[in-house]
Design a protein around this motif. Structure first.
Motif, PDB file in Angstrom:
ATOM      1  N   LEU A 197       0.829  -1.205   0.000  1.00 47.80           N
ATOM      2  CA  LEU A 197       0.000   0.000   0.000  1.00 47.80           C
ATOM      3  C   LEU A 197       0.864   1.257   0.000  1.00 47.80           C
ATOM      4  O   LEU A 197       0.570   2.218  -0.719  1.00 47.80           O
ATOM      5  CB  LEU A 197      -0.949  -0.011   1.198  1.00 47.80           C
ATOM      6  N   GLU A 198       1.934   1.277   0.772  1.00 45.61           N
ATOM      7  CA  GLU A 198       2.784   2.465   0.877  1.00 45.61           C
ATOM      8  C   GLU A 198       3.711   2.635  -0.326  1.00 45.61           C
ATOM      9  O   GLU A 198       3.763   3.714  -0.917  1.00 45.61           O
ATOM     10  CB  GLU A 198       3.630   2.401   2.151  1.00 45.61           C
ATOM     11  N   SER A 203      -0.014   4.917  -1.033  1.00 45.09           N
ATOM     12  CA  SER A 203      -1.136   5.181  -0.130  1.00 45.09           C
ATOM     13  C   SER A 203      -0.625   5.378   1.285  1.00 45.09           C
ATOM     14  O   SER A 203       0.461   4.926   1.635  1.00 45.09           O
ATOM     15  CB  SER A 203      -2.119   4.005  -0.139  1.00 45.09           C
ATOM     16  N   THR A 242      -4.963   6.920   6.605  1.00 46.56           N
ATOM     17  CA  THR A 242      -5.497   8.241   6.925  1.00 46.56           C
ATOM     18  C   THR A 242      -6.547   8.210   8.023  1.00 46.56           C
ATOM     19  O   THR A 242      -6.941   9.257   8.524  1.00 46.56           O
ATOM     20  CB  THR A 242      -6.098   8.899   5.666  1.00 46.56           C
ATOM     21  N   TRP A 288      -6.963   3.478   3.985  1.00 48.48           N
ATOM     22  CA  TRP A 288      -5.749   3.879   3.274  1.00 48.48           C
ATOM     23  C   TRP A 288      -6.175   4.650   2.029  1.00 48.48           C
ATOM     24  O   TRP A 288      -7.048   4.198   1.285  1.00 48.48           O
ATOM     25  CB  TRP A 288      -4.949   2.642   2.866  1.00 48.48           C
ATOM     26  N   THR A 289      -5.583   5.810   1.803  1.00 42.78           N
ATOM     27  CA  THR A 289      -5.929   6.623   0.639  1.00 42.78           C
ATOM     28  C   THR A 289      -4.669   7.109  -0.061  1.00 42.78           C
ATOM     29  O   THR A 289      -3.583   7.140   0.529  1.00 42.78           O
ATOM     30  CB  THR A 289      -6.772   7.852   1.041  1.00 42.78           C
ATOM     31  N   ASP A 290      -4.824   7.486  -1.317  1.00 45.99           N
ATOM     32  CA  ASP A 290      -3.722   8.121  -2.027  1.00 45.99           C
ATOM     33  C   ASP A 290      -4.170   9.503  -2.501  1.00 45.99           C
ATOM     34  O   ASP A 290      -5.328   9.886  -2.320  1.00 45.99           O
ATOM     35  CB  ASP A 290      -3.201   7.247  -3.170  1.00 45.99           C
ATOM     36  N   ASP A 293      -8.018   7.214  -4.592  1.00 46.39           N
ATOM     37  CA  ASP A 293      -8.239   5.776  -4.448  1.00 46.39           C
ATOM     38  C   ASP A 293      -8.164   5.429  -2.965  1.00 46.39           C
ATOM     39  O   ASP A 293      -7.398   6.039  -2.215  1.00 46.39           O
ATOM     40  CB  ASP A 293      -7.180   4.988  -5.216  1.00 46.39           C
ATOM     41  N   TRP A 294      -8.960   4.456  -2.526  1.00 43.26           N
ATOM     42  CA  TRP A 294      -8.971   4.104  -1.112  1.00 43.26           C
ATOM     43  C   TRP A 294      -9.137   2.602  -0.932  1.00 43.26           C
ATOM     44  O   TRP A 294      -9.616   1.905  -1.820  1.00 43.26           O
ATOM     45  CB  TRP A 294     -10.072   4.856  -0.358  1.00 43.26           C
TER      46      TRP A 294
END
Length: 94
Positions: free
Chosen positions: A37-38, A43, A46, A60-62, A66-67
């Motif tokens: 994810l990172e 992402s 959050t 998790w978001t970017d 996107d989540w």
């Protein structure tokens, strides 16, 4: 949704011979899930909250919106239970 499908493909176990529908829950060791994810999807966690003494819910978001919603278990496994696009923060009314 292309990124969601890519994430499912990257985290799927090598034994899976058929494509994994997004509707299925995807699990991996927590450290592996966080790294994907990172690093791969850029992402960040959050939001999070306790669901039970053994479960933590995470969002998790970017930057694109996107989540992914992840359940992190005390056992060391994390599972993506939902994902989507167009995440939007709202102001807390308090």
């Amino acid at each position: 949704m292309i990124r969601a499908a890519a994430l499912l493909t990257l985290l799927a176990s090598p034994a899976a011979a058929t494509p994994t529908p997004i509707a299925e829950i995807l699990c991996a060791p927590t450290k592996q899930m966080q790294q994907k994810l990172e690093q791969q999807f850029r992402s960040a966690r959050t939001a999070s909250g306790m669901r039970s003494p053994d479960q933590m819910m995470e969002v998790w978001t970017d930057k694109r919106g996107d989540w992914a919603m992840v359940v992190r278990y005390a056992s060391g496994t994390s599972c993506i239970v939902a994902m989507g696009e167009h995440w939007e923060e709202t102001e807390n009314p308090t």
